[in-house]
Design a protein around this motif. Structure first.
Motif, PDB file in Angstrom:
ATOM      1  N   THR A  71      -9.767  22.907-110.037  1.00 42.66           N
ATOM      2  CA  THR A  71      -9.057  21.475-110.333  1.00 42.66           C
ATOM      3  C   THR A  71      -8.865  21.037-111.713  1.00 42.66           C
ATOM      4  O   THR A  71      -9.387  21.895-112.468  1.00 42.66           O
ATOM      5  N   THR A  72      -8.797  19.761-112.154  1.00 42.88           N
ATOM      6  CA  THR A  72      -8.743  19.606-113.596  1.00 42.88           C
ATOM      7  C   THR A  72     -10.005  19.679-114.020  1.00 42.88           C
ATOM      8  O   THR A  72     -10.206  20.100-115.016  1.00 42.88           O
ATOM      9  N   HIS A  73     -11.240  19.174-113.398  1.00 38.43           N
ATOM     10  CA  HIS A  73     -12.568  19.366-113.866  1.00 38.43           C
ATOM     11  C   HIS A  73     -13.381  20.441-113.610  1.00 38.43           C
ATOM     12  O   HIS A  73     -14.428  20.702-113.897  1.00 38.43           O
TER      13      HIS A  73
ATOM     14  N   GLU B 147     -12.557  15.009-106.113  1.00 40.19           N
ATOM     15  CA  GLU B 147     -12.067  16.295-106.827  1.00 40.19           C
ATOM     16  C   GLU B 147     -12.868  17.484-106.419  1.00 40.19           C
ATOM     17  O   GLU B 147     -12.331  18.634-106.265  1.00 40.19           O
TER      18      GLU B 147
ATOM     19  N   GLN C 268     -11.055  18.443-102.998  1.00 39.18           N
ATOM     20  CA  GLN C 268     -10.001  19.054-103.266  1.00 39.18           C
ATOM     21  C   GLN C 268     -10.321  20.573-103.570  1.00 39.18           C
ATOM     22  O   GLN C 268      -9.565  21.363-103.143  1.00 39.18           O
TER      23      GLN C 268
END
Length: 142
Positions: A22-24, A124, A127
């Motif tokens: 994911t993004t982070h 997140e 996800q």
């Protein structure tokens, strides 16, 4: 679900493949491996396994580089372990490491352990686990 504790366990999993991103965060997964570098039959039988093959293992890696404050690092680790317990049945019996790979922007969150940060981290990580679970199902079907 068992937790990874030793450096060797974390290194073995990080040497495996990345299951989801994911993004982070990134999730790495590895099949159970032995705690030895040589393939000699004598050393294989005398070395303990890093992971027992009949369990799911989880580890959390939150580097200071991406989360400067201990409060934030602990918050993220608690979220990872909490969500891992919920997704235990959908993960394969192997070792997994969830790694923070980018910092959360400090200007968007009023404190190091704000409710907004907790919600963002939790969403997140959920996800990330959903993506990992769906990739495992696709991998079995292929």
């Amino acid at each position: 679900m068992q937790r990874l504790k030793t450096r060797e366990q974390f290194q073995a999993v990080l040497a495996g493949r990345t299951v989801s991103r994911t993004t982070h965060f990134a999730m790495h997964s590895s099949a159970p491996v032995m705690a030895t570098d040589s393939l000699s039959p004598l050393t294989l039988s005398s070395k303990p396994e890093l992971f027992s093959p009949d369990r799911t293992w989880i580890g959390a890696m939150v580097p200071k580089r991406w989360a400067r404050r201990a409060v934030t690092r602990n918050l993220i680790k608690r979220q990872i372990y909490s969500i891992a317990d919920h997704f235990e049945s959908s993960l394969p019996q192997a070792a997994h490491v969830v790694r923070l790979r980018a910092a959360f922007d400090r200007t968007h969150f009023k404190s190091a352990s704000s409710d907004e940060l907790k919600k963002a981290v939790r969403m997140e990580i959920e996800q990330l686990f959903r993506l990992a679970a769906s990739s495992q199902v696709k991998g079995r079907a292929a």
